[in-house]
Design a protein around this motif. Structure first.
Motif, PDB file in Angstrom:
ATOM      1  N   TRP A   1       0.827  -1.200   0.000  1.00  0.00           N
ATOM      2  CA  TRP A   1       0.000   0.000   0.000  1.00  0.00           C
ATOM      3  C   TRP A   1       0.865   1.255   0.000  1.00  0.00           C
ATOM      4  O   TRP A   1       0.598   2.207  -0.723  1.00  0.00           O
ATOM      5  N   LEU A   2       1.939   1.237   0.822  1.00  0.00           N
ATOM      6  CA  LEU A   2       2.843   2.393   0.832  1.00  0.00           C
ATOM      7  C   LEU A   2       3.538   2.571  -0.511  1.00  0.00           C
ATOM      8  O   LEU A   2       3.739   3.697  -0.979  1.00  0.00           O
TER       9      LEU A   2
ATOM     10  N   VAL B   1       2.326   1.828  -3.447  1.00  0.00           N
ATOM     11  CA  VAL B   1       1.349   2.404  -4.385  1.00  0.00           C
ATOM     12  C   VAL B   1       1.139   3.880  -4.051  1.00  0.00           C
ATOM     13  O   VAL B   1       1.035   4.729  -4.945  1.00  0.00           O
ATOM     14  N   ALA B   2       1.074   4.213  -2.759  1.00  0.00           N
ATOM     15  CA  ALA B   2       0.851   5.599  -2.371  1.00  0.00           C
ATOM     16  C   ALA B   2       2.011   6.501  -2.778  1.00  0.00           C
ATOM     17  O   ALA B   2       1.803   7.646  -3.163  1.00  0.00           O
ATOM     18  N   VAL B   3       3.224   5.974  -2.751  1.00  0.00           N
ATOM     19  CA  VAL B   3       4.392   6.762  -3.130  1.00  0.00           C
ATOM     20  C   VAL B   3       4.533   6.820  -4.649  1.00  0.00           C
ATOM     21  O   VAL B   3       5.132   7.745  -5.177  1.00  0.00           O
ATOM     22  N   GLY B   4       3.988   5.844  -5.329  1.00  0.00           N
ATOM     23  CA  GLY B   4       4.077   5.818  -6.799  1.00  0.00           C
ATOM     24  C   GLY B   4       5.171   4.920  -7.303  1.00  0.00           C
ATOM     25  O   GLY B   4       5.652   5.067  -8.421  1.00  0.00           O
TER      26      GLY B   4
END
Length: 65
Positions: free
Chosen positions: A58-59, A61-64
């Motif tokens: 999840w982190l 994906v959140a960071v890209g």
């Protein structure tokens, strides 16, 4: 049951040779006793690891990443 050995295979492939019967196999020692606290700690570690994998995804994906 007879065992057939190939003379062309390496000596330790895939297993070491069978002892000749003169030597006894070493006795296996019993593992140390597990306490309730150590079992609980193991369960907590497994749960934390299981939660960490989706959390890291999840982190990412959140960071890209």
């Amino acid at each position: 049951m007879h065992r057939h050995y190939s003379q062309t295979a390496p000596a330790k492939w895939p297993f070491p040779p069978i002892p000749d019967g003169k030597k006894k196999a070493p006795k296996l020692t019993r593992p140390s006793k597990l306490t309730r606290a150590s079992m609980l700690a193991d369960i907590c570690l497994v749960l934390a690891w299981g939660a960490m994998i989706p959390g890291m995804m999840w982190l990412g994906v959140a960071v890209g990443f």
